[in-house]
Motif scaffolding. Structure first.
Motif, short mmCIF file in Angstrom:
data_model
loop_
_atom_site.label_atom_id
_atom_site.label_comp_id
_atom_site.label_asym_id
_atom_site.label_seq_id
_atom_site.Cartn_x
_atom_site.Cartn_y
_atom_site.Cartn_z
N ALA A 1 42.64 36.77 46.88
CA ALA A 1 42.74 36.34 48.27
C ALA A 1 41.69 35.29 48.57
O ALA A 1 40.58 35.35 48.03
CB ALA A 1 42.56 37.53 49.21
N THR A 2 42.04 34.33 49.39
CA THR A 2 41.09 33.30 49.81
C THR A 2 40.14 33.89 50.86
O THR A 2 40.48 34.91 51.51
CB THR A 2 41.81 32.09 50.42
N PRO A 3 38.99 33.28 51.09
CA PRO A 3 38.10 33.77 52.15
C PRO A 3 38.79 33.83 53.52
O PRO A 3 38.57 34.79 54.27
CB PRO A 3 36.95 32.75 52.15
N GLU A 4 39.63 32.87 53.82
CA GLU A 4 40.36 32.87 55.08
C GLU A 4 41.33 34.05 55.17
O GLU A 4 41.47 34.67 56.23
CB GLU A 4 41.13 31.55 55.28
N GLU A 5 42.01 34.35 54.06
CA GLU A 5 42.94 35.48 54.05
C GLU A 5 42.18 36.79 54.21
O GLU A 5 42.64 37.71 54.89
CB GLU A 5 43.75 35.49 52.75
N ILE A 6 41.02 36.90 53.58
CA ILE A 6 40.22 38.12 53.69
C ILE A 6 39.78 38.34 55.13
O ILE A 6 39.85 39.45 55.65
CB ILE A 6 38.99 38.04 52.76
N LYS A 7 39.36 37.27 55.79
CA LYS A 7 38.88 37.37 57.17
C LYS A 7 40.03 37.49 58.18
O LYS A 7 39.81 37.82 59.34
CB LYS A 7 38.03 36.15 57.52
N GLY A 8 41.24 37.19 57.75
CA GLY A 8 42.39 37.26 58.65
C GLY A 8 42.56 36.05 59.53
O GLY A 8 43.10 36.13 60.62
N LEU A 9 42.09 34.91 59.03
CA LEU A 9 42.20 33.66 59.81
C LEU A 9 43.52 33.00 59.61
O LEU A 9 44.16 33.06 58.65
CB LEU A 9 41.07 32.70 59.42
N VAL B 1 43.65 37.58 39.03
CA VAL B 1 42.55 38.42 39.44
C VAL B 1 41.32 37.57 39.69
O VAL B 1 40.97 36.73 38.89
CB VAL B 1 42.23 39.46 38.34
N THR B 2 40.68 37.79 40.82
CA THR B 2 39.44 37.08 41.09
C THR B 2 38.29 37.81 40.42
O THR B 2 38.36 39.01 40.19
CB THR B 2 39.16 37.00 42.60
N LEU B 3 37.28 37.08 40.10
CA LEU B 3 36.12 37.67 39.46
C LEU B 3 34.94 37.75 40.42
O LEU B 3 33.80 37.72 40.02
CB LEU B 3 35.73 36.84 38.22
N LEU B 4 35.24 37.87 41.70
CA LEU B 4 34.18 37.97 42.70
C LEU B 4 33.31 39.18 42.40
O LEU B 4 33.80 40.28 42.24
CB LEU B 4 34.78 38.10 44.10
N GLY B 5 32.04 38.96 42.33
CA GLY B 5 31.12 40.07 42.14
C GLY B 5 31.09 40.63 40.75
O GLY B 5 30.53 41.68 40.52
N SER B 6 31.68 39.97 39.79
CA SER B 6 31.70 40.46 38.43
C SER B 6 30.29 40.43 37.87
O SER B 6 29.63 39.40 37.85
CB SER B 6 32.61 39.59 37.57
N ILE C 1 46.70 42.36 52.30
CA ILE C 1 45.41 42.09 51.67
C ILE C 1 44.89 43.43 51.16
O ILE C 1 44.87 44.42 51.89
CB ILE C 1 44.41 41.46 52.67
N LEU C 2 44.47 43.44 49.90
CA LEU C 2 43.99 44.65 49.24
C LEU C 2 42.53 44.45 48.84
O LEU C 2 42.07 43.32 48.70
CB LEU C 2 44.82 44.94 47.99
N ARG C 3 41.82 45.55 48.62
CA ARG C 3 40.42 45.48 48.19
C ARG C 3 40.22 46.42 47.02
O ARG C 3 40.66 47.57 47.06
CB ARG C 3 39.50 45.87 49.34
N HIS C 4 39.54 45.92 45.99
CA HIS C 4 39.21 46.75 44.83
C HIS C 4 37.90 47.49 45.07
O HIS C 4 36.93 46.91 45.59
CB HIS C 4 39.09 45.89 43.57
N ALA C 5 37.85 48.74 44.67
CA ALA C 5 36.72 49.62 44.96
C ALA C 5 35.44 49.25 44.21
O ALA C 5 34.35 49.35 44.76
CB ALA C 5 37.09 51.07 44.65
N LYS C 6 35.54 48.86 42.94
CA LYS C 6 34.33 48.67 42.14
C LYS C 6 33.48 47.48 42.54
O LYS C 6 32.27 47.53 42.45
CB LYS C 6 34.68 48.56 40.65
N ASN C 7 34.11 46.39 42.95
CA ASN C 7 33.32 45.19 43.23
C ASN C 7 33.67 44.51 44.55
O ASN C 7 33.11 43.48 44.88
CB ASN C 7 33.43 44.18 42.09
N GLY C 8 34.59 45.06 45.28
CA GLY C 8 34.94 44.49 46.57
C GLY C 8 35.84 43.26 46.50
O GLY C 8 36.08 42.63 47.52
N ALA C 9 36.33 42.91 45.32
CA ALA C 9 37.24 41.77 45.20
C ALA C 9 38.50 42.05 46.00
O ALA C 9 38.99 43.18 46.05
CB ALA C 9 37.59 41.51 43.73
N HIS C 10 39.03 41.03 46.64
CA HIS C 10 40.23 41.16 47.47
C HIS C 10 41.42 40.48 46.79
O HIS C 10 41.27 39.46 46.14
CB HIS C 10 40.01 40.52 48.84
N GLY C 11 42.57 41.08 46.98
CA GLY C 11 43.81 40.52 46.46
C GLY C 11 44.80 40.27 47.58
O GLY C 11 44.74 40.89 48.65
#
Length: 150
Positions: A142-150, A12-17, A110-120
């Motif tokens: 998910a990596t930034p590249e995976e999130i952006k679809g690169l 689990v990423t802690l982006l925006g925690s 690629i998935l997105r969590h509702a509470k903080n926008g973290a992507h999986g």
């Protein structure tokens, strides 16, 4: 193939925690509604939709899905269910952002969590024969590249 803790993991990423403290951040505006994502009408697409729906429902529905739709051994299921409940509580429900790839036995999304926008980044492997049980699932940040679809 039975799932073991060696081939089943969740990162689990802690982006925006948020950081706890006396000063709280102002509430963030709700994200705009996402466009409909095209999910294949295949056993792998069905497995993806079920994975997300059961994760978001949590509790007995998640437990029943793991027991009925995966090949996971019961002794591994308890730990996964506990971990799922913690992730759901902390990060919120998941939505499917994009299907990266799909085949008869594998789907990556690629998935997105509702509470903080973290992507999986989710990979599901599905048995090629009916009843098309999930034989392996891997969820990681998910990596930034995976999130952006690169």
């Amino acid at each position: 193939m039975l799932m073991t803790s060696a081939n089943l993991f969740l990162v689990v990423t802690l982006l925006g925690s948020p950081v706890s403290g006396a000063i709280q951040e102002p509430a963030k505006p709700a994200a705009p509604a996402a466009a409909a994502v095209s999910i294949p009408d295949t056993p792998t697409g069905k497995g993806l939709k079920e994975f997300v729906a059961s994760f978001n429902a949590g509790g007995d529905k998640r437990s029943a899905w793991i027991e009925e739709r995966t090949t996971m051994a019961k002794d591994n299921a308890a730990g996964i269910l506990k971990q799922d409940a913690q992730v759901l509580s902390e990060y919120g429900e998941m939505t499917i952002v994009r299907v990266v790839s799909s085949s008869a036995t594998n789907i990556v999304a690629i998935l997105r969590h509702a509470k903080n926008g973290a992507h999986g980044h989710l990979t599901l492997e599905v048995d090629a024969a009916a009843p098309y049980k999930i034989t392996n699932m891997q969820l990681r940040g998910a990596t930034p590249e995976e999130i952006k679809g690169l």
